[in-house]
Write a protein that holds these residues in place. Sequence first.
Motif, PDB file in Angstrom:
ATOM      1  N   GLU A 207       0.837  -1.203   0.000  1.00 46.22           N
ATOM      2  CA  GLU A 207       0.000   0.000   0.000  1.00 46.22           C
ATOM      3  C   GLU A 207       0.872   1.252   0.000  1.00 46.22           C
ATOM      4  OE1 GLU A 207      -3.186   0.799  -0.273  1.00 46.22           O
ATOM      5  OE2 GLU A 207      -3.771  -1.282  -0.562  1.00 46.22           O
ATOM      6  N   GLY A 208       1.929   1.239   0.811  1.00 44.32           N
ATOM      7  CA  GLY A 208       2.787   2.412   0.903  1.00 44.32           C
ATOM      8  C   GLY A 208       3.404   2.787  -0.433  1.00 44.32           C
ATOM      9  N   ALA A 209       3.974   1.798  -1.133  1.00 36.54           N
ATOM     10  CA  ALA A 209       4.614   2.063  -2.418  1.00 36.54           C
ATOM     11  C   ALA A 209       3.591   2.489  -3.469  1.00 36.54           C
ATOM     12  CB  ALA A 209       5.366   0.819  -2.891  1.00 36.54           C
ATOM     13  N   LEU A 210       2.438   1.823  -3.498  1.00 31.58           N
ATOM     14  CA  LEU A 210       1.391   2.155  -4.469  1.00 31.58           C
ATOM     15  C   LEU A 210       0.894   3.580  -4.283  1.00 31.58           C
ATOM     16  CD1 LEU A 210      -0.710   1.277  -6.645  1.00 31.58           C
ATOM     17  CD2 LEU A 210      -2.180   0.567  -4.735  1.00 31.58           C
ATOM     18  N   LEU A 211       0.581   3.948  -3.040  1.00 30.22           N
ATOM     19  CA  LEU A 211       0.049   5.281  -2.775  1.00 30.22           C
ATOM     20  C   LEU A 211       1.096   6.362  -2.988  1.00 30.22           C
ATOM     21  CD1 LEU A 211      -2.030   4.164   0.266  1.00 30.22           C
ATOM     22  CD2 LEU A 211      -2.997   5.465  -1.631  1.00 30.22           C
ATOM     23  N   ALA A 212       2.355   6.058  -2.663  1.00 28.40           N
ATOM     24  CA  ALA A 212       3.412   7.039  -2.890  1.00 28.40           C
ATOM     25  C   ALA A 212       3.491   7.414  -4.367  1.00 28.40           C
ATOM     26  CB  ALA A 212       4.753   6.490  -2.412  1.00 28.40           C
ATOM     27  N   MET A 213       3.265   6.430  -5.254  1.00 32.32           N
ATOM     28  CA  MET A 213       3.299   6.686  -6.691  1.00 32.32           C
ATOM     29  C   MET A 213       1.950   7.154  -7.223  1.00 32.32           C
ATOM     30  SD  MET A 213       5.910   3.939  -8.321  1.00 32.32           S
ATOM     31  CE  MET A 213       6.215   5.110  -9.651  1.00 32.32           C
ATOM     32  N   LYS A 214       1.008   7.412  -6.299  1.00 26.36           N
ATOM     33  CA  LYS A 214      -0.337   7.893  -6.639  1.00 26.36           C
ATOM     34  C   LYS A 214      -1.053   6.925  -7.569  1.00 26.36           C
ATOM     35  CE  LYS A 214       1.095  12.669  -5.904  1.00 26.36           C
ATOM     36  NZ  LYS A 214       1.402  13.975  -6.512  1.00 26.36           N
ATOM     37  N   GLY A 215      -0.821   5.631  -7.301  1.00 31.39           N
ATOM     38  CA  GLY A 215      -1.512   4.588  -8.036  1.00 31.39           C
ATOM     39  C   GLY A 215      -2.843   4.238  -7.428  1.00 31.39           C
ATOM     40  N   SER A 216      -3.230   4.937  -6.383  1.00 29.94           N
ATOM     41  CA  SER A 216      -4.521   4.763  -5.725  1.00 29.94           C
ATOM     42  C   SER A 216      -4.832   6.053  -4.984  1.00 29.94           C
ATOM     43  CB  SER A 216      -4.473   3.588  -4.746  1.00 29.94           C
ATOM     44  OG  SER A 216      -5.659   3.514  -3.960  1.00 29.94           O
ATOM     45  N   PRO A 217      -6.097   6.469  -4.963  1.00 27.01           N
ATOM     46  CA  PRO A 217      -6.424   7.681  -4.207  1.00 27.01           C
ATOM     47  C   PRO A 217      -6.576   7.425  -2.721  1.00 27.01           C
ATOM     48  CG  PRO A 217      -8.389   6.830  -5.277  1.00 27.01           C
ATOM     49  CD  PRO A 217      -7.249   5.954  -5.720  1.00 27.01           C
ATOM     50  N   LEU A 218      -6.848   6.149  -2.364  1.00 25.37           N
ATOM     51  CA  LEU A 218      -7.109   5.807  -0.968  1.00 25.37           C
ATOM     52  C   LEU A 218      -6.871   4.310  -0.789  1.00 25.37           C
ATOM     53  CD1 LEU A 218      -8.247   6.760   1.811  1.00 25.37           C
ATOM     54  CD2 LEU A 218     -10.528   6.249   0.930  1.00 25.37           C
ATOM     55  N   GLY A 219      -6.101   3.947   0.230  1.00 22.36           N
ATOM     56  CA  GLY A 219      -5.808   2.544   0.472  1.00 22.36           C
ATOM     57  C   GLY A 219      -6.103   2.168   1.907  1.00 22.36           C
ATOM     58  N   VAL A 220      -6.160   0.855   2.153  1.00 26.05           N
ATOM     59  CA  VAL A 220      -6.429   0.350   3.492  1.00 26.05           C
ATOM     60  C   VAL A 220      -5.359  -0.667   3.857  1.00 26.05           C
ATOM     61  CG1 VAL A 220      -8.132  -0.645   5.043  1.00 26.05           C
ATOM     62  CG2 VAL A 220      -8.893   0.603   3.016  1.00 26.05           C
ATOM     63  N   GLY A 221      -4.718  -0.445   5.002  1.00 26.98           N
ATOM     64  CA  GLY A 221      -3.741  -1.384   5.529  1.00 26.98           C
ATOM     65  C   GLY A 221      -4.155  -1.836   6.915  1.00 26.98           C
ATOM     66  N   THR A 222      -3.249  -2.525   7.603  1.00 28.91           N
ATOM     67  CA  THR A 222      -3.534  -2.980   8.961  1.00 28.91           C
ATOM     68  C   THR A 222      -2.345  -2.684   9.863  1.00 28.91           C
ATOM     69  OG1 THR A 222      -2.705  -5.236   8.573  1.00 28.91           O
ATOM     70  CG2 THR A 222      -5.053  -4.831   8.162  1.00 28.91           C
ATOM     71  N   ASP A 223      -2.599  -2.723  11.178  1.00 31.94           N
ATOM     72  CA  ASP A 223      -1.596  -2.283  12.150  1.00 31.94           C
ATOM     73  C   ASP A 223      -1.778  -3.060  13.443  1.00 31.94           C
ATOM     74  OD1 ASP A 223      -0.132  -0.646  14.110  1.00 31.94           O
ATOM     75  OD2 ASP A 223      -0.112   0.898  12.549  1.00 31.94           O
ATOM     76  N   ILE A 224      -0.735  -3.789  13.858  1.00 31.06           N
ATOM     77  CA  ILE A 224      -0.776  -4.495  15.136  1.00 31.06           C
ATOM     78  C   ILE A 224       0.428  -4.179  16.007  1.00 31.06           C
ATOM     79  CG2 ILE A 224       0.423  -6.589  14.402  1.00 31.06           C
ATOM     80  CD1 ILE A 224      -1.546  -8.212  16.086  1.00 31.06           C
ATOM     81  N   GLY A 225       1.480  -3.645  15.419  1.00 33.01           N
ATOM     82  CA  GLY A 225       2.665  -3.373  16.229  1.00 33.01           C
ATOM     83  C   GLY A 225       3.706  -2.641  15.414  1.00 33.01           C
ATOM     84  N   GLY A 226       4.959  -2.756  15.835  1.00 30.85           N
ATOM     85  CA  GLY A 226       6.024  -2.049  15.154  1.00 30.85           C
ATOM     86  C   GLY A 226       6.228  -2.528  13.741  1.00 30.85           C
ATOM     87  N   TYR A 227       6.150  -3.843  13.544  1.00 34.77           N
ATOM     88  CA  TYR A 227       6.438  -4.377  12.220  1.00 34.77           C
ATOM     89  C   TYR A 227       5.200  -4.470  11.354  1.00 34.77           C
ATOM     90  CZ  TYR A 227      10.933  -5.518  14.246  1.00 34.77           C
ATOM     91  OH  TYR A 227      12.152  -5.439  14.845  1.00 34.77           O
TER      92      TYR A 227
END
Length: 587
Positions: A207-227
Amino acid sequence: MSDWQTRCAKRKQAQLESIPKEWIVKDPPQMNVMNIPKDCGLLSDHELEITETVDVEVILQKLAAGEWSSVEVTTAYYKRAIIAQQLTNCLTEIFIDRALNRAKELDEILKTTGKVTGPLHGLPISLKDQFTMKGLETIMGYAAWIGQYADSDCVLVEILYECGAVPFVRTNVPQTLMWGETHNNVFGRTVNPYNRYLTAGGSSGGEGALLAMKGSPLGVGTDIGGYLSVRIPSAFCGLYTLRPSYERLPYCGAVNALEGQESISSVLGPMANSMSGVKLFTKTIIDAKPWLKDPLAIRKEWSDKEYDLVYHGGGKRLCFGIMWDNGWFSTHVWRRRVHNTRLTGVVRPHPPLIRAMEITKRALEAAGHTVLDWEPHRHLEIYRNSETIFVADGGEDYQGMCELSGEPLLTSMLPEEGAHETTLEEPYVKRLVGKPYHRTAYELWNLHKEKRTLRKSHLDYWEATVSRTGTGRPIDAIISPAVAYAAVPHGLNTDSFYTTLCNAMDYATSVFPVTFVDGNLDHKHSPHEFYNHEDEAIYNLYDSGLFDGCPVGLQLIGRTQEEEAVIAMTEIVDRALREHEKGQESS
């Protein structure tokens, strides 16, 4: 090749064959590929106009007015996403016909009724490869999961469809998810478009790489900890994001690593190139009443009162704390804790992170807010507790998934060839926690008990800052690094506690971009008294030439279930930074 390798090779080939031949672009030799979508000639001027529009609300307004059709918007982003895929390897599932058919249906509804389908009408949205979609594989970085097709949509996807969105790609993850790097044996390694020698982070690195290149207007990721996070990829890729509190947004039906582990819950969060996208997504999903579909989702409606910062003085004069690092304070004096003769920090941030915090402090003070130093509280205890919880199964979950296919468990994210030199033998957390082993139920209960005690202690500590702020309130939010450095070479993202702290304490947290690494400004600091061997290795890793031009982001830490206020305060910080930048340019 072994059976699992054959399966991975065939699946990767199928992905390559799903890319239209007319969308193939030449892979350039340079490391920074951010300008390739503009320069390659694949996108028309109109498609560039669409994909360069970072304010999601503007895109939705044009879709609702019929000025832009969903088909042309989805096509534009699909083409740009495919460019990003060829340059950074950020995607997993590519389903062009399915997405365009959905877009056509929405255009027809608007044409015949004059009404939008929902608040996200016609908007393409990318999803991390955990969010199941009926009829599509959800491989999640495991060879054994190739060929497993979902028989239903997860709750988030159900809501997105009801709100009129167009899910159009899914994005790459690391094997097991629990890495700060995005690499697996099925789809390979995702790289950072600002410098492909460096990581895009993990586990939402696709998601990070895709959105950085503006290949998506809005993305969804997940988060549980540092990694496993949305925050580290957002910091590495110059994005905005939100890590919401446990169960505020619906996770039901999505697949995950360590399923059944509810001591520190995984949460989903939006990632975008603007805070408008973050707010829009969060409010839209909450307004859809996810608790009617997900039994764990908290029944809490969106609060305009909280977004208006009624409990934070109306946002007129906020007081922020800055956590300069895990044990170092703005006085620039290293000191030992009174109750302990050992240094108790984890990792000191690299020079660009310190400069970003200094910029933010000046910008907030210029905007009339107060900024105080935040002294870390019981960090090593929190770190040890949370990481011990994560390995309480002794690695059985990861091993079991790999044994299904015979695929080896990845124990390092370093590239097999061309790995960057490092002196780090193992992350500090491995020594802190010790060798993983199966905890008994009683041992796990004691970890839960300890975590509750630590949360209470941290709450009391935060509340006690009321004596320092001068506002009659405790510190409104904490600003800190999300990670101790800008994007690092592949396999070297080892720092995780700046983010894990928020997962363990369940603090609603955002990430926002501040600046870029500048070799003329970000000179290496003099050696300090190192907290541990990892702190020393990370200090030795810094070379401004290696990181030059990479985004530098920070996180804003709020309280539990305070998503609306965190979004509003991040908007205030972002405006202050932009105004400060304008002032610097004019002077």
